[in-house]
Design an enzyme around this catalytic site. Sequence first.
Site, PDB file in Angstrom:
ATOM      1  N   ASP A  62       3.111  -3.011   8.082  1.00 53.50           N
ATOM      2  CA  ASP A  62       1.897  -3.141   6.849  1.00 53.50           C
ATOM      3  C   ASP A  62       0.827  -1.748   7.453  1.00 53.50           C
ATOM      4  O   ASP A  62       0.773  -1.378   8.503  1.00 53.50           O
ATOM      5  CB  ASP A  62       1.113  -4.327   7.007  1.00 53.50           C
ATOM      6  CG  ASP A  62       0.439  -4.437   5.765  1.00 53.50           C
ATOM      7  OD1 ASP A  62       0.429  -3.628   4.857  1.00 53.50           O
ATOM      8  OD2 ASP A  62      -0.177  -5.529   5.315  1.00 53.50           O
ATOM      9  N   GLY A  63       0.090  -1.471   6.497  1.00 53.89           N
ATOM     10  CA  GLY A  63      -1.034  -0.470   6.489  1.00 53.89           C
ATOM     11  C   GLY A  63      -2.289  -1.136   6.997  1.00 53.89           C
ATOM     12  O   GLY A  63      -2.399  -2.157   7.229  1.00 53.89           O
ATOM     13  N   ALA A  64      -3.298  -0.121   6.866  1.00 49.32           N
ATOM     14  CA  ALA A  64      -4.896  -0.610   7.044  1.00 49.32           C
ATOM     15  C   ALA A  64      -5.610   0.162   6.297  1.00 49.32           C
ATOM     16  O   ALA A  64      -5.416   1.274   6.165  1.00 49.32           O
ATOM     17  CB  ALA A  64      -5.009  -0.968   8.533  1.00 49.32           C
ATOM     18  N   GLY A 124       0.665  -1.365  -0.139  1.00 53.48           N
ATOM     19  CA  GLY A 124       0.075   0.110   0.021  1.00 53.48           C
ATOM     20  C   GLY A 124       0.624   1.275  -0.013  1.00 53.48           C
ATOM     21  O   GLY A 124       2.290   1.163   0.214  1.00 53.48           O
ATOM     22  N   GLU A 184      -1.055 -10.979   3.323  1.00 53.56           N
ATOM     23  CA  GLU A 184      -0.485 -10.094   4.419  1.00 53.56           C
ATOM     24  C   GLU A 184      -0.980 -10.864   5.601  1.00 53.56           C
ATOM     25  O   GLU A 184      -0.328 -10.847   6.800  1.00 53.56           O
ATOM     26  CB  GLU A 184      -1.810  -8.775   4.210  1.00 53.56           C
ATOM     27  CG  GLU A 184      -0.965  -7.834   3.304  1.00 53.56           C
ATOM     28  CD  GLU A 184      -1.788  -6.707   2.963  1.00 53.56           C
ATOM     29  OE1 GLU A 184      -1.338  -5.850   2.213  1.00 53.56           O
ATOM     30  OE2 GLU A 184      -3.177  -6.693   3.236  1.00 53.56           O
TER      31      GLU A 184
END
Length: 213
Positions: free
Chosen positions: A81-83, A29, A103
């Site tokens: 990681d993102g969200a 992302g 992920e």
Amino acid sequence: MSNANEKRLAGEAAIRYVEDGAVVGVGTGSTVAYFIEALAGMKDRIKGAVSSSEQSTAQLRKHGIEILDLNSTGPLTIYIDGADECDPHKRLIKGGGAALTREKIVAETAQKFVCIIDSSKQVDVLGTFPLPIEVIPMARSLIGREIVKRGGNPVWRDGVVTDNGNWIIDVHGWRITDPVALERDLNQLPGIVTVGLFARRPADVVLVGDREI
């Protein structure tokens, strides 16, 4: 502060959780892209990376960071990681970029999951962002009917094929007050590969910009 600036700050701040000699789990992302740029500055101090998507793999390789196979590395110390959404309990909706299955696999094997977001991703209750579900193609209609039974509005992400060769259904209209129970329920349905709820295994640390919450 702009969302882009918060994303950059979060990506750069996540570097402080990466230890020398680590194999780093790397998500996918726009915010993670900033993290990869920062990680490139310490590439000689890490063993390499396990990547959750072809997109991140390409960016990591561009910087000369070695891509390692999760089957060979064993458990990871860190996953960044993102969200798409994050609630006050660090439970997440992920999968806007269709990389949710890989992920979730990498998050499961990591001792610490650091989620990097901008403030627009913070919510009181998950569900405003449509919940992505990766499905085996032949099960699309079956899963769609099951979602309707549960009060959701399933929308096939037409034209999108995951890195695993599957399809994505985005579920609109859910207010997810018990994400752990919903994740458990959906995981029982044949044809679902992965649900974009990261609730049973939430983030350990959430960075909003350079601020840990």
